[in-house]
Design an enzyme around this catalytic site. Structure first.
Site, PDB file in Angstrom:
ATOM      1  N   ASN A  13     -17.984  -0.730   7.888  1.00 48.52           N
ATOM      2  CA  ASN A  13     -18.335  -0.532   9.293  1.00 48.52           C
ATOM      3  C   ASN A  13     -19.827  -0.683   9.571  1.00 48.52           C
ATOM      4  O   ASN A  13     -20.218  -1.153  10.624  1.00 48.52           O
ATOM      5  CB  ASN A  13     -17.834   0.824   9.783  1.00 48.52           C
ATOM      6  CG  ASN A  13     -16.333   0.779  10.026  1.00 48.52           C
ATOM      7  OD1 ASN A  13     -15.837  -0.151  10.665  1.00 48.52           O
ATOM      8  ND2 ASN A  13     -15.609   1.747   9.483  1.00 48.52           N
ATOM      9  N   HIS A  17     -21.082  -4.913   1.478  1.00 48.50           N
ATOM     10  CA  HIS A  17     -21.246  -4.670   0.046  1.00 48.50           C
ATOM     11  C   HIS A  17     -20.985  -5.992  -0.680  1.00 48.50           C
ATOM     12  O   HIS A  17     -19.899  -6.549  -0.571  1.00 48.50           O
ATOM     13  CB  HIS A  17     -20.288  -3.591  -0.425  1.00 48.50           C
ATOM     14  CG  HIS A  17     -20.317  -2.373   0.456  1.00 48.50           C
ATOM     15  ND1 HIS A  17     -21.288  -1.420   0.372  1.00 48.50           N
ATOM     16  CD2 HIS A  17     -19.513  -2.001   1.485  1.00 48.50           C
ATOM     17  CE1 HIS A  17     -21.083  -0.489   1.295  1.00 48.50           C
ATOM     18  NE2 HIS A  17     -20.004  -0.820   1.982  1.00 48.50           N
ATOM     19  N   TYR A  73       1.719   0.359   2.993  1.00 48.63           N
ATOM     20  CA  TYR A  73       2.238   0.658   4.334  1.00 48.63           C
ATOM     21  C   TYR A  73       1.419  -0.068   5.398  1.00 48.63           C
ATOM     22  O   TYR A  73       0.303  -0.536   5.126  1.00 48.63           O
ATOM     23  CB  TYR A  73       2.327   2.172   4.578  1.00 48.63           C
ATOM     24  CG  TYR A  73       1.025   2.915   4.629  1.00 48.63           C
ATOM     25  CD1 TYR A  73       0.443   3.437   3.472  1.00 48.63           C
ATOM     26  CD2 TYR A  73       0.365   3.137   5.840  1.00 48.63           C
ATOM     27  CE1 TYR A  73      -0.733   4.154   3.528  1.00 48.63           C
ATOM     28  CE2 TYR A  73      -0.817   3.853   5.896  1.00 48.63           C
ATOM     29  CZ  TYR A  73      -1.361   4.355   4.749  1.00 48.63           C
ATOM     30  OH  TYR A  73      -2.539   5.053   4.819  1.00 48.63           O
ATOM     31  N   ASP A  79      -9.450  -2.493   2.256  1.00 50.76           N
ATOM     32  CA  ASP A  79     -10.309  -2.099   1.132  1.00 50.76           C
ATOM     33  C   ASP A  79      -9.575  -1.110   0.214  1.00 50.76           C
ATOM     34  O   ASP A  79      -9.753  -1.121  -1.012  1.00 50.76           O
ATOM     35  CB  ASP A  79     -11.638  -1.509   1.616  1.00 50.76           C
ATOM     36  CG  ASP A  79     -11.466  -0.459   2.697  1.00 50.76           C
ATOM     37  OD1 ASP A  79     -10.344  -0.327   3.252  1.00 50.76           O
ATOM     38  OD2 ASP A  79     -12.451   0.243   3.001  1.00 50.76           O
ATOM     39  N   ARG A  80      -8.722  -0.301   0.838  1.00 51.82           N
ATOM     40  CA  ARG A  80      -7.946   0.662   0.059  1.00 51.82           C
ATOM     41  C   ARG A  80      -6.883  -0.065  -0.783  1.00 51.82           C
ATOM     42  O   ARG A  80      -6.637   0.299  -1.937  1.00 51.82           O
ATOM     43  CB  ARG A  80      -7.257   1.607   1.048  1.00 51.82           C
ATOM     44  CG  ARG A  80      -7.241   3.038   0.623  1.00 51.82           C
ATOM     45  CD  ARG A  80      -6.724   3.908   1.738  1.00 51.82           C
ATOM     46  NE  ARG A  80      -5.854   4.931   1.208  1.00 51.82           N
ATOM     47  CZ  ARG A  80      -5.065   5.704   1.945  1.00 51.82           C
ATOM     48  NH1 ARG A  80      -5.040   5.556   3.257  1.00 51.82           N
ATOM     49  NH2 ARG A  80      -4.314   6.614   1.373  1.00 51.82           N
TER      50      ARG A  80
END
Lengths: 214, 214
Positions: A13, A17, A73, A79-80
């Site tokens: 956000n 990186h 899900y 990123d997760r």
């Protein structure tokens, strides 16, 4: 070019990186575009606004479509998902503005949970009462019940996170990443801190996708 | 008059809780003063502002000086001390704007910890991101890892509180009070919810103080 040498980016956000030569650089968008805009970079992004700009000003390529997490899900952050792809099995903790905890077993996503980040937790006590406006104790002792407000708040935060993650981990490996990842990992006997986990997951996804296309 | 028949009051930040005929009434200060101002009431208070008014407008008596919790710490709230005096041994959970957890062993305070209250926790997620602005799931299933953001947040809140309190309790009894006390107690096999705990503690303190003076 070996996959380890690929330039990769994780667009957050406020920061971009960049994974470059097995190190991670945390850059402001302007700086990242100046330094890397003309390079070939594969990226994932949770920042739709910034993505539009990247499409216009860089030659970077969004690889979100290649990040497949079995049993993921719908609203799970990209990123997760990438983080969960870093190793086949384990518990993956990303300690940032929120703290996500995710479990993987033999390549399958098994579920997880979300805590507020450490900073958000401290803010939350502060909003309840000025008497609860305290900083985190640097070395929280989770082996005995504390006797001061400051220590009782630090204990409430750290011991609850630690106890639940330990219960979740069972015998799985515990991996930590994110701004508070190193700090949190320190509370676990075998906690592994690695700021490149998300990029490892991206590399695995690219490799899998390449093998599929061959 | 038997001590069980005493009128007692716990003066909070917005409400006055009156113990009358073994029931608790939660009143606004104005209403409490109209209904009970001329009665003999023993009270404790965490609200210094309101206390000044009580001293002028009622015949109530502050008994804070008689609340002695062995091993208490300096800034410990008087209502929390009274709660701990309700039984000789146990884990005492007061689930309100903050959630305090305190351990007593044979009349001695052994320490405790503090969580943000359930409402404050949900607020805290909401402030991190609009994507985390969700209500608490009514029936949180803490037996398996969830797969949606909403459930993962409820799990993060409830499973972490539950797991740490269970670890703390060992074989001690678990007592719950406060606005969310009944809800939280429902997650524990032997959780006892009792909204009169603070008043039980006040009664014990008054009794002990009377015996000492005889």
């Amino acid at each position: 070019m070996r996959s380890e040498e690929l330039l990769l980016a994780d667009i957050g956000n406020s920061r971009i990186h960049i994974y470059h030569n097995q190190k991670v650089r945390h850059l402001l968008p302007d700086d990242a575009i100046v330094d890397y805009g003309k390079e070939e970079i594969f990226y994932i992004s949770v920042n739709q606004e910034l993505e539009k700009r990247l499409q216009q000003e860089t030659s970077w390529k969004n690889i979100s479509g290649q990040i497949h997490l079995p049993n993921e899900y719908d609203t799970m952050g990209i990123d997760r998902k990438a983080l969960c792809l870093s190793y086949d099995s384990g518990v993956f903790v990303d300690a940032g503005s929120a703290i996500t905890v995710d479990v993987m077993e033999r390549g399958i996503y098994k579920g997880g949970y979300i805590f507020p980040g450490l900073k958000a937790m401290l803010e939350s006590y502060k909003r309840i009462s000025p008497a609860l406006d305290v900083p985190l104790v640097e070395h929280v002792d989770v082996t005995q019940l504390p006797l001061t407000t400051k220590e009782q708040i630090s204990y409430g935060i750290i011991a609850s996170i630690k106890t639940l993650i330990e219960k979740t981990s069972d015998k799985k490996r515990l991996y930590f990443t994110g701004g508070d990842g190193k700090y949190l990992a320190g509370f676990f006997r075998d906690g592994i801190y690695d700021e490149t986990l998300v990029f490892k997951g991206m590399q695995h996804a690219l490799k899998a996708s390449k093998q599929m296309n061959n």
